[in-house]
Design a protein around this motif. Structure first.
Motif: not given
Length: 91
Positions: A11-19, A35-47, A52-58
């Motif tokens: 979670i801490l890694i994802t806060l700073f670098i979502p991809p 996720n790389i594309c979403l982060t390039l389009l805007g920082y919030l969509p990447g987060h 969401y992916l981390e939630y599904v994974y865990y």
């Protein structure tokens, strides 16, 4: 029950670098590229996508019956990181 130490680090890694957070759970997959594309389009969509992916994974990691989340393309996320042998694979 999943270990909380690795989850908090992720979670801490994802806060700073979502991809990077997505890469750690899915590897080099379509979810990582999305996720790389979403982060390039805007920082919030990447987060949003990464968390969401981390939630599904865990969720699938701790659940007996994994469910496929909408927009999840990686088998590692779907299986919760558990090894699932496929045809022709060597264990």
């Amino acid at each position: 029950m999943a270990a909380t130490g690795p989850m908090i680090c992720l979670i801490l890694i994802t806060l700073f670098i979502p991809p990077l957070g997505v890469f750690l759970i899915s590897g080099c997959s379509v979810d990582f590229l999305i996720n790389i594309c979403l982060t390039l389009l805007g920082y919030l969509p990447g987060h949003i996508h990464a968390f969401y992916l981390e939630y599904v994974y865990y969720h699938n990691k701790t659940s007996e019956t994994p469910r496929r989340g909408a927009g999840v393309y990686s088998e590692r996320i779907y299986n919760g990181g558990r090894y699932q042998p496929s045809y022709g694979s060597i264990p």
